[in-house]
Design a protein around this motif. Structure first.
Motif, PDB file in Angstrom:
ATOM      1  N   THR A  89      19.413  12.878   8.076  1.00 24.71           N
ATOM      2  CA  THR A  89      18.384  13.912   8.180  1.00 24.71           C
ATOM      3  C   THR A  89      17.156  13.614   7.320  1.00 24.71           C
ATOM      4  N   PHE A  90      17.356  12.972   6.172  1.00 19.04           N
ATOM      5  CA  PHE A  90      16.213  12.632   5.320  1.00 19.04           C
ATOM      6  C   PHE A  90      15.838  11.166   5.499  1.00 19.04           C
ATOM      7  N   SER A  91      16.370  10.528   6.550  1.00 17.97           N
ATOM      8  CA  SER A  91      16.152   9.109   6.818  1.00 17.97           C
ATOM      9  C   SER A  91      16.684   8.284   5.645  1.00 17.97           C
ATOM     10  N   ILE A 112       6.284  28.856  -1.326  1.00 18.11           N
ATOM     11  CA  ILE A 112       6.984  28.007  -2.302  1.00 18.11           C
ATOM     12  C   ILE A 112       6.266  26.675  -2.456  1.00 18.11           C
ATOM     13  N   ILE A 113       5.961  26.017  -1.351  1.00 22.60           N
ATOM     14  CA  ILE A 113       5.321  24.692  -1.469  1.00 22.60           C
ATOM     15  C   ILE A 113       3.928  24.847  -2.088  1.00 22.60           C
ATOM     16  N   GLY A 114       3.262  25.980  -1.784  1.00 21.68           N
ATOM     17  CA  GLY A 114       1.932  26.212  -2.363  1.00 21.68           C
ATOM     18  C   GLY A 114       2.007  26.321  -3.871  1.00 21.68           C
ATOM     19  N   ALA A 118      18.882  18.236  12.305  1.00 16.96           N
ATOM     20  CA  ALA A 118      17.825  17.444  11.653  1.00 16.96           C
ATOM     21  C   ALA A 118      16.477  17.825  12.270  1.00 16.96           C
ATOM     22  N   PRO A 119      15.520  18.325  11.465  1.00 20.47           N
ATOM     23  CA  PRO A 119      14.228  18.695  12.053  1.00 20.47           C
ATOM     24  C   PRO A 119      13.475  17.480  12.635  1.00 20.47           C
ATOM     25  N   ILE A 120      13.680  16.296  12.026  1.00 16.85           N
ATOM     26  CA  ILE A 120      13.074  15.075  12.587  1.00 16.85           C
ATOM     27  C   ILE A 120      14.218  14.341  13.279  1.00 16.85           C
ATOM     28  N   THR A 121      14.163  14.297  14.622  1.00 25.56           N
ATOM     29  CA  THR A 121      15.366  13.928  15.368  1.00 25.56           C
ATOM     30  C   THR A 121      15.567  12.424  15.560  1.00 25.56           C
ATOM     31  N   ALA A 176       0.855  -1.200   0.000  1.00 27.13           N
ATOM     32  CA  ALA A 176       0.000   0.000   0.000  1.00 27.13           C
ATOM     33  C   ALA A 176       0.887   1.244   0.000  1.00 27.13           C
ATOM     34  N   HIS A 177       1.974   1.197   0.774  1.00 30.51           N
ATOM     35  CA  HIS A 177       2.898   2.328   0.817  1.00 30.51           C
ATOM     36  C   HIS A 177       3.569   2.536  -0.544  1.00 30.51           C
ATOM     37  N   LYS A 178       3.988   1.397  -1.158  1.00 27.99           N
ATOM     38  CA  LYS A 178       4.654   1.490  -2.471  1.00 27.99           C
ATOM     39  C   LYS A 178       3.721   2.155  -3.481  1.00 27.99           C
ATOM     40  N   PHE A 191      13.911  18.426  -3.632  1.00 30.34           N
ATOM     41  CA  PHE A 191      13.137  19.664  -3.621  1.00 30.34           C
ATOM     42  C   PHE A 191      13.631  20.548  -2.467  1.00 30.34           C
ATOM     43  N   ALA A 192      13.754  19.947  -1.277  1.00 31.82           N
ATOM     44  CA  ALA A 192      14.143  20.720  -0.087  1.00 31.82           C
ATOM     45  C   ALA A 192      15.539  21.323  -0.256  1.00 31.82           C
ATOM     46  N   VAL A 193      16.498  20.516  -0.731  1.00 27.84           N
ATOM     47  CA  VAL A 193      17.870  21.029  -0.872  1.00 27.84           C
ATOM     48  C   VAL A 193      17.892  22.176  -1.883  1.00 27.84           C
ATOM     49  N   LYS A 248      -2.354  16.677   2.681  1.00 26.41           N
ATOM     50  CA  LYS A 248      -2.049  17.221   4.010  1.00 26.41           C
ATOM     51  C   LYS A 248      -0.628  16.833   4.420  1.00 26.41           C
ATOM     52  N   VAL A 249      -0.269  15.558   4.162  1.00 28.05           N
ATOM     53  CA  VAL A 249       1.088  15.098   4.519  1.00 28.05           C
ATOM     54  C   VAL A 249       2.126  15.937   3.797  1.00 28.05           C
ATOM     55  N   LEU A 250       1.920  16.148   2.500  1.00 27.50           N
ATOM     56  CA  LEU A 250       2.927  16.863   1.711  1.00 27.50           C
ATOM     57  C   LEU A 250       3.044  18.319   2.136  1.00 27.50           C
ATOM     58  N   ALA A 310       6.336  13.863  -9.227  1.00 22.47           N
ATOM     59  CA  ALA A 310       6.395  15.293  -8.853  1.00 22.47           C
ATOM     60  C   ALA A 310       7.769  15.662  -8.296  1.00 22.47           C
ATOM     61  N   PHE A 311       8.627  14.647  -8.035  1.00 29.21           N
ATOM     62  CA  PHE A 311       9.905  14.936  -7.373  1.00 29.21           C
ATOM     63  C   PHE A 311      11.122  14.545  -8.207  1.00 29.21           C
ATOM     64  N   THR A 312      10.943  14.392  -9.506  1.00 25.36           N
ATOM     65  CA  THR A 312      12.109  14.085 -10.349  1.00 25.36           C
ATOM     66  C   THR A 312      12.937  15.371 -10.516  1.00 25.36           C
ATOM     67  N   THR A 326      24.256  22.517   7.822  1.00 26.10           N
ATOM     68  CA  THR A 326      23.052  22.849   8.602  1.00 26.10           C
ATOM     69  C   THR A 326      22.183  21.602   8.765  1.00 26.10           C
ATOM     70  N   LEU A 327      21.988  20.869   7.673  1.00 24.64           N
ATOM     71  CA  LEU A 327      21.143  19.670   7.749  1.00 24.64           C
ATOM     72  C   LEU A 327      21.762  18.612   8.663  1.00 24.64           C
ATOM     73  N   ARG A 328      23.108  18.550   8.665  1.00 21.21           N
ATOM     74  CA  ARG A 328      23.786  17.572   9.537  1.00 21.21           C
ATOM     75  C   ARG A 328      23.567  17.931  11.010  1.00 21.21           C
TER      76      ARG A 328
HETATM   77  C1  HEM Z   1      14.757  20.079   5.144  1.00 20.53           C
HETATM   78  C2  HEM Z   1      13.634  19.598   4.758  1.00 20.53           C
HETATM   79  C3  HEM Z   1      13.152  18.198   5.012  1.00 20.53           C
HETATM   80  C4  HEM Z   1      13.576  17.261   5.919  1.00 20.53           C
HETATM   81  C5  HEM Z   1      14.705  17.386   6.920  1.00 20.53           C
HETATM   82  C6  HEM Z   1      12.749  16.083   5.761  1.00 20.53           C
HETATM   83  C7  HEM Z   1      12.905  14.908   6.477  1.00 20.53           C
HETATM   84  C8  HEM Z   1      12.123  13.780   6.305  1.00 20.53           C
HETATM   85  C9  HEM Z   1      12.277  12.551   7.051  1.00 20.53           C
HETATM   86  C10 HEM Z   1      13.317  12.290   8.136  1.00 20.53           C
HETATM   87  C11 HEM Z   1      11.339  11.687   6.619  1.00 20.53           C
HETATM   88  C12 HEM Z   1      11.074  10.273   7.148  1.00 20.53           C
HETATM   89  C13 HEM Z   1       9.999  10.336   8.191  1.00 20.53           C
HETATM   90  C14 HEM Z   1       9.720   8.997   8.845  1.00 20.53           C
HETATM   91  O1  HEM Z   1      10.348   8.011   8.539  1.00 20.53           O
HETATM   92  O2  HEM Z   1       8.865   8.941   9.710  1.00 20.53           O
HETATM   93  C15 HEM Z   1      10.570  12.371   5.610  1.00 20.53           C
HETATM   94  C16 HEM Z   1       9.514  11.828   4.939  1.00 20.53           C
HETATM   95  C17 HEM Z   1       8.774  12.519   4.024  1.00 20.53           C
HETATM   96  N1  HEM Z   1       9.023  13.770   3.518  1.00 20.53           N
HETATM   97 FE1  HEM Z   1      10.502  15.005   4.037  1.00 20.53          FE
HETATM   98  N2  HEM Z   1      11.841  16.332   4.770  1.00 20.53           N
HETATM   99  C18 HEM Z   1      12.059  17.598   4.277  1.00 20.53           C
HETATM  100  C19 HEM Z   1      11.387  18.227   3.249  1.00 20.53           C
HETATM  101  C20 HEM Z   1      10.364  17.670   2.540  1.00 20.53           C
HETATM  102  C21 HEM Z   1       9.697  18.308   1.427  1.00 20.53           C
HETATM  103  C22 HEM Z   1      10.057  19.672   0.849  1.00 20.53           C
HETATM  104  C23 HEM Z   1       8.686  17.461   1.058  1.00 20.53           C
HETATM  105  C24 HEM Z   1       7.663  17.611  -0.017  1.00 20.53           C
HETATM  106  C25 HEM Z   1       7.433  18.674  -0.715  1.00 20.53           C
HETATM  107  C26 HEM Z   1       8.744  16.285   1.922  1.00 20.53           C
HETATM  108  C27 HEM Z   1       7.903  15.216   1.865  1.00 20.53           C
HETATM  109  C28 HEM Z   1       8.031  14.074   2.617  1.00 20.53           C
HETATM  110  C29 HEM Z   1       7.105  12.961   2.539  1.00 20.53           C
HETATM  111  C30 HEM Z   1       5.879  12.884   1.672  1.00 20.53           C
HETATM  112  C31 HEM Z   1       7.567  11.979   3.411  1.00 20.53           C
HETATM  113  C32 HEM Z   1       6.962  10.616   3.697  1.00 20.53           C
HETATM  114  C33 HEM Z   1       7.624   9.593   2.792  1.00 20.53           C
HETATM  115  C34 HEM Z   1       7.082   8.189   2.957  1.00 20.53           C
HETATM  116  O3  HEM Z   1       6.492   7.876   3.995  1.00 20.53           O
HETATM  117  O4  HEM Z   1       7.277   7.394   2.022  1.00 20.53           O
HETATM  118  N3  HEM Z   1       9.780  16.452   2.801  1.00 20.53           N
HETATM  119  N4  HEM Z   1      11.087  13.649   5.427  1.00 20.53           N
END
Ligand code: HEM
Length: 537
Positions: free
Chosen positions: A468-470, A193-195, A380-383, A132-134, A481-483, A314-316, A143-145, A375-377
Motif C-alpha cells: 500500500t505504501f509501495s 491535520i495535514i495543514g 490501497a488508495p494507489i492501486t 535529483a530525486h534523492k 505519519f499516515a498510520v 503541492k505534492v505533499l 519532517a517525517f522522523t 484496512t490498508l491491506r
Molecule cells: C494512507 C495514506 C497513504 C498512502 C496509502 C500512501 C501511499 C503512497 C504510495 C503508494 C506512494 C508511491 C507512489 C508512486 O510510486 O508513484 C506514495 C508516495 C508518496 N507519499 Fe504517500 N501515502 C499516504 C499518505 C501520505 C502522507 C500522509 C504523506 C505526507 C504527509 C505522503 C507523502 C507522500 C510523498 C511525498 C510521496 C512521494 C515519495 C517520492 O516520490 O519519493 N503520503 N504514497
C-alpha cells in the motif's frame, strides 16, 4: 493576424505528416523491443486499438489481475495500445527487484509524468529521478522522523475532537442516532491535520471554512468521466498531450493545480515571515514548509528553486490529504460491515483512561493496529505502480515460469529498455495466493494471531508485507505519519460513536473516481457515504 484556407490546409498537412511519422517511428521501436522480449503468457487482446482497455478504465481491476496471475503465472503480459504490451509482476522477488530500481532503471511513464505536471507543475519529488530525486527527498525527510511525528499527536487529537463536538451537537436531540455523511467530515479532518501538522496552517475546514482545494477534489470525485474522456485517456498512453484537449476533468485538474499553487505560495510567504521572527528567538522549524524554505536558502546543500519548493508543497498536500481521508472512510465502512470488529475495537479503546499516548498508539493497542493494517491491506488508495524501463534489465523470479516462447521454465526475465512494467498493488494485497482463502475478507485478527500472516505474504517486501505504501526509494515518505493519523482519528471516533450502514451490513459499496478511487455507498451521488451514527452512552 489572418490565416487563409490554403495556409491552414498546409499546416494541417504538416501536423498530420508529423504525427504519422512520429507514430511510425514509435511503432518501429516498439516492434524492435517486442522482438527482444521473451514472449510471456497473457490474456489475448480484445480490442484492435486498445488491447485490453477494461483493465485500465475500471476503478478496481485487482480481481482481473489476480485471475490472470492464476491463469498465466506470476509474471504475464497484458495487451495494450496499438499492439504493444505491458508486463505485470506478481512475483515477490521480481517486485522487490523492480522497486529497488525505482527512479533509476524504472521511471515514470510519459503519461504519468504529463499528468503529474498538470497536477502539481514541474520539478517535484514524484517526477524527479536518480540523484535529483534523492536530493529532493532528503530535504523533507526530517519532517517525517518518529520524533517529529510524535510531536504532532496532540494536533491529531485536537482536530478530530472538533469533529466530535460538531457530531455531538448533531446528535444531541437524537438518542437513536442520525445520518452523517462521513466522507466529507473525514476529508475535513485529514485536510486540517495535514495543514496544521505539515504546514503550520489551519485550513479551518472543520469550522466550516470552504477550502478551494477540497472543493475541487470533491468536484473531481463527483464528475463522472465522459465516454469521450475515457477514450482520450486511453489514447493518452501514447500521446499524453491529448489530455490538454478541453474537457471537464482537465479543467478541474488545472483548477486544482492553480488552487494548490495559491495556497502553497501563501503558506510559503507566511512561514518565511514567521521563521524570520522565530529565528531571532532561536526556534527550530521542522514543519514541511520550514524545511523546504531552508532547502531553498542560498547556503543550503539542496539548492531548491522556488518553483521546486512550491511543487513539493503541492505534492505533499495532495499525497497526504486525499489518501488519508480515503483510508479513514474505508476503515469506517469495514467496521460498519463487521459490527463485531467494531465492538472489539471499542472494548480495547475503552480500557484506556483517555486518548492513547504515543507509546500506546505505536505499540500498545494490537486491535487498533490490526484494524488499520487490515484496512490498508484491503483498500490501497494507489492501486498500482506503473513505470517504464529506461535501460535493459534482468529481473530475478522467486519461482520459475513458463513463457509463451520457451519450452523450458525461466528463472529470470529479460526486460528491454522501453518496456512498460506494472505492479498491481491492490491485487497482490488481497490475492488468495499470498494471503490465503480468506484474503478478500476484512479480518483484523490475522495481524494478531500466531501464523495469521501466511509465509507467501511474508515474502512481499514493503511496510508489514503489504504494498500500500509501495517500496524502494520512492516508497511513501509519509507512511509513519499516515498510520499515526489513522490510529489517532479512529481511536476517538470509535470510542465515542457507533457506526452502522443505514441499509444494514450487506449494503453495497461502490467506487467514485477522484484523483484516487474513493469509496461510496452504491446508489448515492458522487462519493457520498452517509452512515447511521449513534453516541456511545
Ligand atoms: C494512507 C495514506 C497513504 C498512502 C496509502 C500512501 C501511499 C503512497 C504510495 C503508494 C506512494 C508511491 C507512489 C508512486 O510510486 O508513484 C506514495 C508516495 C508518496 N507519499 Fe504517500 N501515502 C499516504 C499518505 C501520505 C502522507 C500522509 C504523506 C505526507 C504527509 C505522503 C507523502 C507522500 C510523498 C511525498 C510521496 C512521494 C515519495 C517520492 O516520490 O519519493 N503520503 N504514497
Amino acid at each position: 493576424m489572418t490565416v487563409n484556407i490554403g495556409t491552414s490546409c498546409q499546416l494541417l498537412d504538416v501536423v498530420a505528416v508529423s504525427v504519422f511519422t512520429w507514430s511510425f517511428i514509435r511503432l518501429a521501436h516498439l516492434v524492435r523491443r517486442h522482438a527482444r522480449t521473451a514472449r510471456l503468457k497473457g490474456p489475448p487482446s480484445n480490442n484492435l486499438i486498445f488491447g485490453f482497455p477494461e483493465v485500465l478504465v475500471t476503478p478496481d481491476s485487482a480481481e482481473i489481475y489476480e485471475a490472470w496471475a492464476v491463469r498465466y503465472g506470476p509474471v504475464y503480459q497484458v495487451p495494450s495500445l496499438l499492439g504493444t504490451s505491458r508486463i505485470l509482476l506478481c512475483d515477490p522477488k521480481a517486485i522487490a527487484h523492480f522497486y529497488a530500481r525505482d527512479t533509476t532503471t524504472y521511471r515514470l511513464t510519459p503519461l504519468a509524468k504529463f499528468l503529474t505536471y498538470m497536477l502539481v507543475g514541474r520539478e517535484s519529488l514524484v517526477t524527479s529521478h536518480g540523484d535529483a530525486h534523492k536530493r529532493l527527498r532528503k530535504s523533507i525527510t526530517p519532517a517525517f522522523t518518529v520524533t517529529v511525528i510524535r510531536t504532532h499527536l496532540p494536533t491529531f487529537y485536537d482536530t478530530v475532537y472538533k469533529a466530535k463536538v460538531a457530531w455531538d451537537n448533531i446528535l444531541e436531540n437524537s438518542p437513536d442516532g442520525a445520518t452523517i455523511e462521513v466522507q466529507e467530515w473525514l476529508s475535513r479532518i485529514s485536510l486540517d491535520i495535514i495543514g496544521i501538522a505539515g504546514f503550520s496552517h489551519d485550513f479551518a475546514s472543520l469550522s466550516g471554512k470552504k477550502s478551494a482545494v477540497s472543493t475541487v477534489l470533491e468536484d473531481i470525485a463527483n464528475t463522472e468521466p465522459s465516454p469521450a474522456f475515457v477514450y482520450i485517456s486511453l489514447l493518452a498512453q501514447l500521446f499524453p498531450a491529448l489530455l490538454r484537449l478541453p474537457n471537464p476533468r482537465t479543467r478541474l485538474t488545472h483548477m486544482l493545480n492553480k488552487n494548490m499553487g495559491m495556497i502553497s505560495q501563501e503558506l510559503l510567504e507566511r512561514t518565511k515571515k514567521d521563521n524570520e521572527k522565530g529565528a531571532s528567538e532561536g526556534q527550530k522549524d521542522n514543519s514541511i514548509t520550514g524545511l523546504l524554505i531552508k532547502a531553498g536558502s542560498a547556503d543550503s546543500e539542496f539548492h531548491m528553486s522556488e518553483e521546486e519548493t512550491l511543487a513539493q508543497m503541492k505534492v505533499l498536500l495532495l499525497a497526504g490529504y486525499e489518501t488519508t481521508s480515503i483510508s479513514l472512510t474505508w476503515a469506517l465502512m469495514e467496521l460498519c460491515r463487521d459490527q463485531e470488529a467494531q465492538t472489539t475495537l471499542r472494548e480495547e479503546l475503552s480500557q484506556l483512561h483517555g486518548d492513547p499516548t504515543w507509546d500506546q498508539v505505536t505499540n500498545g493497542l494490537p486491535y487498533l493496529d490490526a484494524v488499520v493494517h487490515e484496512t490498508l491491506r484491503l483498500h490501497a488508495p494507489i492501486t498500482e505502480t506503473t513505470r517504464i524501463a529506461t535501460e535493459d534489465d534482468v529481473v530475478p523470479l522467486s519461482d520459475p515460469v513458463f513463457t509463451a516462447s520457451s519450452p523450458h521454465p525461466v528463472t529470470h526475465l529479460s526486460i528491454p529498455s522501453g518496456t512498460i512494467v506494472s505492479v498491481p498493488i491492490a491485487s497482490i494485497n488481497r490475492s488468495t495466493s499470498f494471503w490465503g482463502s480468506d484474503a478478500k475478507v476484512f479480518k483484523p485478527s490475522r495481524w494478531i494471531e500466531e501464523g495469521g500472516i501466511p509465509e507467501r505474504a511474508k515474502e512481499v517486501q514493503g511496510h508489514r508485507h503489504i504494498l500500500t505504501f509501495s517500496d524502494g526509494p520512492r516508497a511513501c515518505i509519509g507512511k509513519g505519519f499516515a498510520v499515526a493519523v489513522l490510529k489517532a482519528v479512529l481511536s476517538v471516533l470509535i470510542r465515542n460513536f457507533i457506526f452502522e450502514f443505514r441499509g444494514g451490513p450487506e449494503t453495497k459499496v461502490g467506487i467514485a473516481v477522484g484523483v484516487f478511487p474513493r469509496p461510496k455507498i452504491k446508489g448515492e451521488e458522487g462519493s457520498r457515504v452517509p452512515l447511521h451514527v449513534k453516541r456511545v452512552e
